[in-house]
Enzyme design. Structure first.
Site, mmCIF file in Angstrom:
data_model
loop_
_atom_site.group_PDB
_atom_site.id
_atom_site.type_symbol
_atom_site.label_atom_id
_atom_site.label_comp_id
_atom_site.label_asym_id
_atom_site.label_seq_id
_atom_site.Cartn_x
_atom_site.Cartn_y
_atom_site.Cartn_z
ATOM 1 N N SER A 96 57.841 133.698 8.488
ATOM 2 C CA SER A 96 57.318 132.461 8.172
ATOM 3 C C SER A 96 55.954 132.789 7.547
ATOM 4 O O SER A 96 55.259 133.608 7.964
ATOM 5 C CB SER A 96 56.967 131.560 9.386
ATOM 6 N N ASN A 145 59.825 126.868 10.964
ATOM 7 C CA ASN A 145 58.632 127.552 12.001
ATOM 8 C C ASN A 145 57.768 126.231 12.364
ATOM 9 O O ASN A 145 57.199 125.723 11.236
ATOM 10 C CB ASN A 145 57.891 128.399 11.376
ATOM 11 N N ASN A 194 55.937 128.038 16.919
ATOM 12 C CA ASN A 194 55.007 128.949 16.704
ATOM 13 C C ASN A 194 53.658 128.503 17.806
ATOM 14 O O ASN A 194 53.009 127.607 17.406
ATOM 15 C CB ASN A 194 54.265 128.680 15.193
ATOM 16 N N CYS A 212 49.788 130.828 16.198
ATOM 17 C CA CYS A 212 48.776 131.177 14.977
ATOM 18 C C CYS A 212 47.404 131.461 15.350
ATOM 19 O O CYS A 212 46.622 130.756 15.970
ATOM 20 C CB CYS A 212 48.936 129.990 14.235
ATOM 21 N N LYS A 262 57.857 131.895 19.158
ATOM 22 C CA LYS A 262 57.232 132.936 18.498
ATOM 23 C C LYS A 262 55.829 133.497 19.213
ATOM 24 O O LYS A 262 55.062 132.413 19.539
ATOM 25 C CB LYS A 262 56.767 132.774 17.160
ATOM 26 N N GLY A 306 51.139 143.621 8.320
ATOM 27 C CA GLY A 306 51.553 144.965 7.474
ATOM 28 C C GLY A 306 51.755 146.144 8.307
ATOM 29 O O GLY A 306 51.776 146.071 9.415
ATOM 30 N N GLY A 346 56.499 142.354 12.694
ATOM 31 C CA GLY A 346 55.495 143.198 12.532
ATOM 32 C C GLY A 346 55.316 144.436 12.004
ATOM 33 O O GLY A 346 55.843 145.464 12.595
ATOM 34 N N GLY A 347 55.074 144.459 10.693
ATOM 35 C CA GLY A 347 55.026 145.792 9.998
ATOM 36 C C GLY A 347 56.148 146.359 9.462
ATOM 37 O O GLY A 347 56.196 147.406 9.191
#
Lengths: 303, 265
Positions: free
Chosen positions: A21, A99, A127, A130, A165, A217, A243-244
């Site tokens: 998302s 999401n 979610n 955030c 999430k 990233g 995640g990454g």
């Protein structure tokens, strides 16, 4: 070709590669680059009950092997999604997941009730993680009691599978995962972004308008792998890992740690075709390792 | 206009000043360059530079269909562009393009105002306008005359007016001391449209100078191109937003070109 099909709480995915998302718009933005129907699924931009303008610019800081964002859930609201976006998405031959975020429990519940009526949305990702909104957001995902409350209330109005999430910005992500499992979550996805900060030394100012933001990233992958492994050892419900993830090897590492599906996020910004390469790369890997099905590598980490 | 990701080969990398360089690119597989509009941009991947993670947005400077070349005029501004400056003939550069909306093309007499590396998209814009039958005049603002690059290219398209902060001049050009807003040829009634690209303060000063002109009532009379910090280039990450009359809008996908009246400046 190995069997790439995977199943999350009764929802079948043609392969384990989804998009995260907030990194994939409503999918259509990538239609020039890839065949969206080849994806296991895509998760549309974080949506809240009411429209949100998001945070002020600047919202982005580049970091070594990563980035920090402070977007703050800019979106046009659930009703706009239903009226204007859903009609364009419902005929794709892939799972389109919404999401859903909120700043109070009632907003989550009302949003989930509205989304429950959409036949072609097989499940939602709730979610509670955030880091970029002042009220709610990550607040719900950092305390087991609050996580339990919002999940159980949404559970009571949403009849389809519920993926929750999780944020990594907690002392024990396993505790939060157990709490949402007990409250009726069918699956957990993790990790959301890592709370982070960037500073401009010359200006002696923060780079982001909000001072802190969420990091994503390649740099966050080791944190994500650790979280997925800890949660895999703590709960019974299936895990969606993210995640990454930048390539197929990253995706496989996440699955070895226990993820039954994965989400590709920030990597889409650098290579808009990366999801297709990851699907092909997983297939190659399974063939090289003599696996007939992708399910054979889920949690297969040898300790 | 279909977007794509293509490996380009560097035909030539010309150093123009200590900060500006010109990359001439051609698709590595020999395929024809896809269609683009003036004012659109590309996102290039910066390889072999650990400090750089995201692509870098760069304006399309010129597209030469006959040579199958795309030109990028780039200013060294940090780790990414410094790395790009080291590219050599034959090196590969991965490019996502075309991105953004581009300028509205019009008839009549069009003034193209550029400052610094903001002159980059105005070469292609002027060339296309001229090919469509418009008359093009450039107004280029710079610190000093020696920072002006590729003047012959711009002069082929239209008359070039210059302002320099230090008062230096270029022979044969109407060169005046000050900022673009000080040039005597910039006045109401002289142009049918204005297209701008340059540093934020320059564009804001220009917008203020012309705000009361009656022709500002015309839609798209003055369009500016923004360069907010961006990640995806595709309108999905929502990082590059600008405050507009209709809320936060993405510079990468709703822009980079905006009618100046749309902006909350």
């Amino acid at each position: 070709m190995a069997d790439l099909k995977t199943n999350i709480a009764g929802v079948e995915f043609k392969n384990p590669v989804l998009t995260a998302s907030g990194t994939f718009g409503y999918g259509v933005e990538f239609a020039d680059f890839i065949d969206l129907n080849r994806l296991g699924g895509f998760i549309v931009k974080g949506t809240t009950l009411h429209a949100r303008e998001g945070n002020a610019y600047p919202r982005l800081a580049e970091t070594p092997s990563g980035m920090i964002n402070a977007v703050g859930l800019q979106n046009k609201g659930v009703q706009y999604f239903i009226d204007h976006i859903y009609p364009k998405l419902k005929d794709y031959d892939t799972n389109v997941i919404v999401n859903l975020s909120g700043s109070c429990v009632d907003d989550y519940v009302t949003g989930a009730e509205m989304l429950n009526q959409l036949d072609k949305i097989p499940c939602i990702e709730l979610n509670i993680s955030c880091p970029n909104v002042k009220a709610g957001g990550m607040g719900f995902g950092t305390q087991p009691k609050m996580a339990e409350e919002v999940v159980s209330k949404v559970r009571s109005v949403y009849n389809k599978p519920l993926i929750v999430k999780l944020t990594p910005n907690v002392t024990s992500i396993a505790e939060i995962a157990k709490a949402v499992e007990a409250a009726g979550a069918d699956s957990v996805s993790l990790i959301n972004t890592v709370l982070a900060m960037a500073v401009d030394a010359e200006k002696q100012r923060p780079v982001l308008s909000t001072v802190t933001g969420g990091m994503s990233g390649a740099a966050v992958k080791p944190i994500a792998l650790r979280c997925v492994w800890q949660v895999y050892n703590a709960v019974q419900i299936p895990i969606v890992g993210l995640g990454g993830i930048m390539n197929a090897t990253d995706a496989i590492e996440m699955m070895l740690c226990g993820a039954r599906a994965i989400e590709v996020g920030t990597a889409n910004f650098i290579d808009p075709t990366v999801t297709m390469k990851i699907i092909d790369g997983i297939d190659d890997y399974l063939e090289r390792h003599g696996c007939k099905s992708v399910s054979e590598i889920v949690g297969a980490l040898k300790i | 206009m279909k977007k794509n990701m293509t490996d380009f080969r560097v035909v030539e990398n010309l150093s123009l000043t200590d900060r500006l360089f010109l990359l001439k690119l051609t698709p590595a597989d020999g395929s024809p360059i896809g269609d683009t509009r003036p004012g659109q941009f590309v996102e290039v991947r910066v390889d072999n530079e650990p400090k750089v993670f995201l692509r870098r947005p760069i304006s399309i400077h010129r597209v030469l269909k006959a040579k199958n070349e795309m030109w990028l005029l780039v200013q060294k501004a940090g780790n990414g562009t410094n790395r790009l400056a080291t590219l050599k003939s034959g090196d590969l550069l991965n490019v996502v393009y075309p991105l953004g909306n581009g300028y509205t093309l019009t008839d009549g007499h069009v003034l193209l105002v550029g400052g610094g590396v903001g002159i980059a998209p105005l070469l292609e814009t002027g060339a296309v306008l001229k090919a469509n039958g418009a008359q093009v005049t450039y107004l280029l603002g710079t610190r000093s005359a020696r920072d002006l690059v590729e003047l012959e290219q711009y002069r082929e398209v239209g008359e070039v007016l210059v302002t320099t902060e230090d008062g230096s001049t270029v022979e044969g050009l109407d060169c005046q001391k000050g900022f673009v807003t000080n040039h005597s040829r910039l006045r109401s009634g002289a142009f049918d449209a204005i297209r701008v690209c340059g540093p934020g303060p320059m564009m804001k000063a220009l917008a203020k100078t012309i705000a009361d002109w009656p022709e500002m009532q015309k839609p798209h009379y003055c369009e500016v191109s923004l360069e907010n910090k961006m990640a995806c280039g595709l309108g999905v990450c929502l990082c590059c937003v600008e405050n507009t009359q209709s809320g936060h809008r993405c510079v990468c996908s709703d822009g980079p070109v905006f009618d100046v009246k749309e902006l909350k400046w």
